[in-house]
Design a protein around this motif. Sequence first.
Motif, PDB file in Angstrom:
ATOM      1  N   GLN A  57       0.808  -1.213   0.000  1.00  0.00           N
ATOM      2  CA  GLN A  57       0.000   0.000   0.000  1.00  0.00           C
ATOM      3  C   GLN A  57       0.845   1.269   0.000  1.00  0.00           C
ATOM      4  O   GLN A  57       0.300   2.370   0.045  1.00  0.00           O
ATOM      5  CB  GLN A  57      -0.914   0.001   1.236  1.00  0.00           C
ATOM      6  N   LEU A  58       2.176   1.094  -0.066  1.00  0.00           N
ATOM      7  CA  LEU A  58       3.093   2.225  -0.012  1.00  0.00           C
ATOM      8  C   LEU A  58       3.776   2.422  -1.351  1.00  0.00           C
ATOM      9  O   LEU A  58       4.020   1.469  -2.095  1.00  0.00           O
ATOM     10  CB  LEU A  58       4.160   1.981   1.061  1.00  0.00           C
ATOM     11  N   SER A  59       4.103   3.675  -1.656  1.00  0.00           N
ATOM     12  CA  SER A  59       4.867   3.960  -2.874  1.00  0.00           C
ATOM     13  C   SER A  59       6.310   3.495  -2.689  1.00  0.00           C
ATOM     14  O   SER A  59       6.740   3.157  -1.581  1.00  0.00           O
ATOM     15  CB  SER A  59       4.851   5.470  -3.150  1.00  0.00           C
ATOM     16  N   GLY A  60       7.077   3.514  -3.789  1.00  0.00           N
ATOM     17  CA  GLY A  60       8.477   3.109  -3.703  1.00  0.00           C
ATOM     18  C   GLY A  60       9.258   3.963  -2.727  1.00  0.00           C
ATOM     19  O   GLY A  60      10.043   3.453  -1.916  1.00  0.00           O
ATOM     20  N   GLY A  61       9.043   5.277  -2.781  1.00  0.00           N
ATOM     21  CA  GLY A  61       9.735   6.167  -1.869  1.00  0.00           C
ATOM     22  C   GLY A  61       9.352   5.921  -0.421  1.00  0.00           C
ATOM     23  O   GLY A  61      10.202   5.968   0.475  1.00  0.00           O
ATOM     24  N   GLU A  62       8.070   5.647  -0.188  1.00  0.00           N
ATOM     25  CA  GLU A  62       7.615   5.348   1.178  1.00  0.00           C
ATOM     26  C   GLU A  62       8.207   4.037   1.678  1.00  0.00           C
ATOM     27  O   GLU A  62       8.615   3.926   2.843  1.00  0.00           O
ATOM     28  CB  GLU A  62       6.091   5.307   1.216  1.00  0.00           C
ATOM     29  N   GLN A  63       8.282   3.036   0.785  1.00  0.00           N
ATOM     30  CA  GLN A  63       8.881   1.768   1.187  1.00  0.00           C
ATOM     31  C   GLN A  63      10.360   1.942   1.553  1.00  0.00           C
ATOM     32  O   GLN A  63      10.849   1.348   2.521  1.00  0.00           O
ATOM     33  CB  GLN A  63       8.742   0.742   0.061  1.00  0.00           C
ATOM     34  N   GLN A  64      11.063   2.780   0.790  1.00  0.00           N
ATOM     35  CA  GLN A  64      12.475   2.996   1.111  1.00  0.00           C
ATOM     36  C   GLN A  64      12.622   3.755   2.433  1.00  0.00           C
ATOM     37  O   GLN A  64      13.568   3.522   3.182  1.00  0.00           O
ATOM     38  CB  GLN A  64      13.171   3.744  -0.030  1.00  0.00           C
ATOM     39  N   ARG A  65      11.689   4.635   2.741  1.00  0.00           N
ATOM     40  CA  ARG A  65      11.725   5.308   4.040  1.00  0.00           C
ATOM     41  C   ARG A  65      11.534   4.310   5.177  1.00  0.00           C
ATOM     42  O   ARG A  65      12.199   4.409   6.222  1.00  0.00           O
ATOM     43  CB  ARG A  65      10.637   6.379   4.114  1.00  0.00           C
ATOM     44  N   VAL A  66      10.623   3.367   4.982  1.00  0.00           N
ATOM     45  CA  VAL A  66      10.431   2.314   5.987  1.00  0.00           C
ATOM     46  C   VAL A  66      11.727   1.510   6.148  1.00  0.00           C
ATOM     47  O   VAL A  66      12.147   1.194   7.269  1.00  0.00           O
ATOM     48  CB  VAL A  66       9.268   1.377   5.597  1.00  0.00           C
ATOM     49  N   ALA A  67      12.365   1.196   5.018  1.00  0.00           N
ATOM     50  CA  ALA A  67      13.601   0.427   5.061  1.00  0.00           C
ATOM     51  C   ALA A  67      14.703   1.184   5.812  1.00  0.00           C
ATOM     52  O   ALA A  67      15.495   0.587   6.554  1.00  0.00           O
ATOM     53  CB  ALA A  67      14.071   0.092   3.642  1.00  0.00           C
ATOM     54  N   ILE A  68      14.752   2.507   5.639  1.00  0.00           N
ATOM     55  CA  ILE A  68      15.741   3.316   6.359  1.00  0.00           C
ATOM     56  C   ILE A  68      15.443   3.319   7.853  1.00  0.00           C
ATOM     57  O   ILE A  68      16.346   3.158   8.689  1.00  0.00           O
ATOM     58  CB  ILE A  68      15.778   4.743   5.795  1.00  0.00           C
ATOM     59  N   ALA A  69      14.174   3.489   8.207  1.00  0.00           N
ATOM     60  CA  ALA A  69      13.802   3.440   9.622  1.00  0.00           C
ATOM     61  C   ALA A  69      14.163   2.088  10.224  1.00  0.00           C
ATOM     62  O   ALA A  69      14.693   2.008  11.343  1.00  0.00           O
ATOM     63  CB  ALA A  69      12.307   3.722   9.778  1.00  0.00           C
ATOM     64  N   ARG A  70      13.890   1.018   9.489  1.00  0.00           N
ATOM     65  CA  ARG A  70      14.239  -0.330   9.967  1.00  0.00           C
ATOM     66  C   ARG A  70      15.749  -0.464  10.159  1.00  0.00           C
ATOM     67  O   ARG A  70      16.214  -1.083  11.121  1.00  0.00           O
ATOM     68  CB  ARG A  70      13.750  -1.378   8.956  1.00  0.00           C
ATOM     69  N   ALA A  71      16.523   0.125   9.251  1.00  0.00           N
ATOM     70  CA  ALA A  71      17.977   0.013   9.332  1.00  0.00           C
ATOM     71  C   ALA A  71      18.533   0.685  10.577  1.00  0.00           C
ATOM     72  O   ALA A  71      19.577   0.273  11.099  1.00  0.00           O
ATOM     73  CB  ALA A  71      18.614   0.622   8.082  1.00  0.00           C
ATOM     74  N   PHE A  72      17.845   1.720  11.072  1.00  0.00           N
ATOM     75  CA  PHE A  72      18.350   2.472  12.224  1.00  0.00           C
ATOM     76  C   PHE A  72      17.748   2.029  13.554  1.00  0.00           C
ATOM     77  O   PHE A  72      18.163   2.527  14.604  1.00  0.00           O
ATOM     78  CB  PHE A  72      18.107   3.967  12.028  1.00  0.00           C
ATOM     79  N   ILE A  73      16.780   1.097  13.546  1.00  0.00           N
ATOM     80  CA  ILE A  73      16.075   0.744  14.782  1.00  0.00           C
ATOM     81  C   ILE A  73      17.008   0.124  15.818  1.00  0.00           C
ATOM     82  O   ILE A  73      16.831   0.298  17.024  1.00  0.00           O
ATOM     83  CB  ILE A  73      14.880  -0.211  14.499  1.00  0.00           C
ATOM     84  N   ASN A  74      18.026  -0.599  15.358  1.00  0.00           N
ATOM     85  CA  ASN A  74      18.938  -1.236  16.318  1.00  0.00           C
ATOM     86  C   ASN A  74      20.171  -0.388  16.608  1.00  0.00           C
ATOM     87  O   ASN A  74      21.158  -0.863  17.146  1.00  0.00           O
ATOM     88  CB  ASN A  74      19.353  -2.630  15.819  1.00  0.00           C
ATOM     89  N   LYS A  75      20.083   0.906  16.225  1.00  0.00           N
ATOM     90  CA  LYS A  75      21.194   1.844  16.451  1.00  0.00           C
ATOM     91  C   LYS A  75      22.522   1.240  15.974  1.00  0.00           C
ATOM     92  O   LYS A  75      23.462   1.052  16.747  1.00  0.00           O
ATOM     93  CB  LYS A  75      21.277   2.237  17.924  1.00  0.00           C
ATOM     94  N   PRO A  76      22.617   0.947  14.671  1.00  0.00           N
ATOM     95  CA  PRO A  76      23.791   0.239  14.149  1.00  0.00           C
ATOM     96  C   PRO A  76      25.051   1.079  14.243  1.00  0.00           C
ATOM     97  O   PRO A  76      25.021   2.305  14.129  1.00  0.00           O
ATOM     98  CB  PRO A  76      23.415  -0.027  12.683  1.00  0.00           C
TER      99      PRO A  76
END
Length: 240
Positions: A146-165
Amino acid sequence: MDPNPILEVTNLTQQFSSGDHKLTVLDHISFSVDEGTTCAIVGPSGSGKTTLLGLCAGLDRPTEGEVILNDIPLEPLSEDERAEVRNQYVGFVFQTFQLVPTLTALENVMVPLELRGMRTEKVKEDARKLLTDVGLEDRMHHYATQLSGGEQQRVAIARAFINKPRILFADEPTGNLDTETGQTIEKLLFDLNKINGTTLILVTHDLSLAEQCQRTIHLKNGAIFKDEWIDRAEVEQLNR
């Protein structure tokens, strides 16, 4: 105090068998990346960029050479042990987003910490904050389809930072996006990198994106032929 290297690569070689011949994709590559650095890896198609990124992240094993990630030599580790290192210290952003389609945006962001067995309200709060930071506060409960490509990439970025890498690997993070959306994603990556003090290593064909990094490693035929540094003040000016 001098910065510490978070990634050390020594004589990294990757070969694949092709009939009776061996194809050398990476040829004795050595470099190190200091903590907090932004570094781009560029080069023509087939130069070994994505292969190098995968080896640095411990997704694959090299034919020869050594990778030390966050002071941890990867070669002696089992597959499970390397997966644990990635879960503890590494974030990923891929060109193809790689969201779980049966999960909402919020649930996708929570996945890395849930894999650690962390299923607390604090994890959900952190995921909500990250989605708000990337401008998706109104899309948290939407599924990936239900998300656009840009929105999906934003989710992916948020996921990448959730564990404070400690270190974030990004493989063509704007490759599937239009120019305007890609610029938004670029800004998010650098803003979150600066806020969190995370080391950023990205593979890109986009030289304008590479120029925003402090360092650019150029690959050609599986080897480094140029390693450029940009003045920190210039980079900060570019990223404002």
